[in-house]
Design a protein around this motif. Sequence first.
Motif, PDB file in Angstrom:
ATOM      1  N   LEU A   1      14.212  32.416  -3.640  1.00  0.00           N
ATOM      2  CA  LEU A   1      14.554  33.644  -4.022  1.00  0.00           C
ATOM      3  C   LEU A   1      13.701  34.489  -4.601  1.00  0.00           C
ATOM      4  O   LEU A   1      12.871  33.740  -5.561  1.00  0.00           O
ATOM      5  CB  LEU A   1      15.871  33.765  -4.841  1.00  0.00           C
ATOM      6  N   THR A   2      13.271  35.449  -4.438  1.00  0.00           N
ATOM      7  CA  THR A   2      12.414  36.319  -5.186  1.00  0.00           C
ATOM      8  C   THR A   2      12.957  37.470  -6.079  1.00  0.00           C
ATOM      9  O   THR A   2      13.741  38.402  -5.231  1.00  0.00           O
ATOM     10  CB  THR A   2      11.461  37.074  -4.124  1.00  0.00           C
ATOM     11  N   LEU A   3      12.879  37.452  -7.392  1.00  0.00           N
ATOM     12  CA  LEU A   3      13.524  38.248  -8.038  1.00  0.00           C
ATOM     13  C   LEU A   3      12.751  39.861  -8.140  1.00  0.00           C
ATOM     14  O   LEU A   3      11.535  39.800  -7.924  1.00  0.00           O
ATOM     15  CB  LEU A   3      13.842  37.767  -9.574  1.00  0.00           C
TER      16      LEU A   3
ATOM     17  N   PRO B   1      16.667  38.721  -2.243  1.00  0.00           N
ATOM     18  CA  PRO B   1      16.647  38.147  -0.877  1.00  0.00           C
ATOM     19  C   PRO B   1      16.330  36.560  -0.879  1.00  0.00           C
ATOM     20  O   PRO B   1      15.910  36.193  -1.611  1.00  0.00           O
ATOM     21  CB  PRO B   1      15.538  39.023  -0.321  1.00  0.00           C
ATOM     22  N   VAL B   2      17.145  36.027   0.248  1.00  0.00           N
ATOM     23  CA  VAL B   2      16.962  34.633   0.374  1.00  0.00           C
ATOM     24  C   VAL B   2      16.021  34.457   1.443  1.00  0.00           C
ATOM     25  O   VAL B   2      16.102  35.045   2.574  1.00  0.00           O
ATOM     26  CB  VAL B   2      18.401  34.096   0.952  1.00  0.00           C
ATOM     27  N   ALA B   3      15.073  33.770   1.204  1.00  0.00           N
ATOM     28  CA  ALA B   3      13.716  33.276   2.224  1.00  0.00           C
ATOM     29  C   ALA B   3      13.725  31.991   2.407  1.00  0.00           C
ATOM     30  O   ALA B   3      13.810  31.139   1.603  1.00  0.00           O
ATOM     31  CB  ALA B   3      12.490  33.903   1.548  1.00  0.00           C
ATOM     32  N   VAL B   4      13.855  31.674   3.806  1.00  0.00           N
ATOM     33  CA  VAL B   4      13.431  30.293   4.389  1.00  0.00           C
ATOM     34  C   VAL B   4      12.122  30.146   4.920  1.00  0.00           C
ATOM     35  O   VAL B   4      12.003  30.825   5.958  1.00  0.00           O
ATOM     36  CB  VAL B   4      14.768  29.644   5.143  1.00  0.00           C
ATOM     37  N   GLY B   5      11.311  29.533   4.239  1.00  0.00           N
ATOM     38  CA  GLY B   5      10.141  29.108   4.886  1.00  0.00           C
ATOM     39  C   GLY B   5      10.030  28.395   6.105  1.00  0.00           C
ATOM     40  O   GLY B   5      10.984  27.609   6.603  1.00  0.00           O
ATOM     41  N   ASP B   6       9.085  28.300   6.810  1.00  0.00           N
ATOM     42  CA  ASP B   6       8.856  27.216   7.951  1.00  0.00           C
ATOM     43  C   ASP B   6       8.859  25.922   7.701  1.00  0.00           C
ATOM     44  O   ASP B   6       9.424  25.187   8.755  1.00  0.00           O
ATOM     45  CB  ASP B   6       7.281  27.586   8.372  1.00  0.00           C
TER      46      ASP B   6
ATOM     47  N   VAL C   1      12.649  31.849  -7.551  1.00  0.00           N
ATOM     48  CA  VAL C   1      13.617  30.959  -7.743  1.00  0.00           C
ATOM     49  C   VAL C   1      13.623  29.774  -6.795  1.00  0.00           C
ATOM     50  O   VAL C   1      13.872  29.898  -5.422  1.00  0.00           O
ATOM     51  CB  VAL C   1      14.991  31.542  -7.893  1.00  0.00           C
ATOM     52  N   ALA C   2      13.211  28.595  -7.235  1.00  0.00           N
ATOM     53  CA  ALA C   2      13.325  27.394  -6.339  1.00  0.00           C
ATOM     54  C   ALA C   2      14.825  27.091  -6.063  1.00  0.00           C
ATOM     55  O   ALA C   2      15.617  26.910  -6.871  1.00  0.00           O
ATOM     56  CB  ALA C   2      12.402  26.180  -7.071  1.00  0.00           C
ATOM     57  N   VAL C   3      15.008  26.742  -4.671  1.00  0.00           N
ATOM     58  CA  VAL C   3      16.322  26.385  -4.357  1.00  0.00           C
ATOM     59  C   VAL C   3      16.158  24.892  -3.727  1.00  0.00           C
ATOM     60  O   VAL C   3      15.350  24.730  -2.936  1.00  0.00           O
ATOM     61  CB  VAL C   3      17.026  27.265  -3.508  1.00  0.00           C
ATOM     62  N   SER C   4      17.059  23.832  -4.036  1.00  0.00           N
ATOM     63  CA  SER C   4      17.058  22.606  -3.564  1.00  0.00           C
ATOM     64  C   SER C   4      18.424  22.257  -3.584  1.00  0.00           C
ATOM     65  O   SER C   4      19.411  22.585  -4.146  1.00  0.00           O
ATOM     66  CB  SER C   4      16.078  21.813  -4.414  1.00  0.00           C
ATOM     67  N   HIS C   5      18.578  21.156  -2.711  1.00  0.00           N
ATOM     68  CA  HIS C   5      20.048  20.608  -2.450  1.00  0.00           C
ATOM     69  C   HIS C   5      19.860  19.092  -2.995  1.00  0.00           C
ATOM     70  O   HIS C   5      19.116  18.393  -2.984  1.00  0.00           O
ATOM     71  CB  HIS C   5      20.229  20.545  -1.045  1.00  0.00           C
TER      72      HIS C   5
END
Length: 132
Positions: free
Chosen positions: A120-122, A109-114, A128-132
């Motif tokens: 992502l939580t495996l 699942p993809v989670a976007v915090g406030d 899993v940290a996601v950045s651009h």
Amino acid sequence: MTRSIKFLFSVASLLASAAFAQTAQPDPDAKQHLSGAHFSTTSPSGSSTEVWVSDADGAVVVTRRGALGSKASSSTSASGHWSVNDTGQYCLHVEWDVRQGGPEDWCAPVAVGDDGATTLTLADGRKVAVSH
């Protein structure tokens, strides 16, 4: 008795509505949002890290690096592909060599915090940290 039943029905309806409102809905723009994103995670034992970029065409090259000072301090890479499934989960397939554990397949699942941070939580609990 009738008032009690109406009250209980009202409370149950409110609770059901609140639960529905908190249910995560798939992000229709998830694929666009995750395209070009950089990902990183650490193995459950902490002995290696994996990093990759999700290319717009669905391709990925995942690099696994051993922890400094460990016997496996070298790095290895494998190609694969990514997608977003019908429920909005990020899915990854990597063609690891048999010596690296063989193919890897998972969806998370993809989670976007406030704060706008995406993670992502495996299934094993790793983030899993996601950045651009």
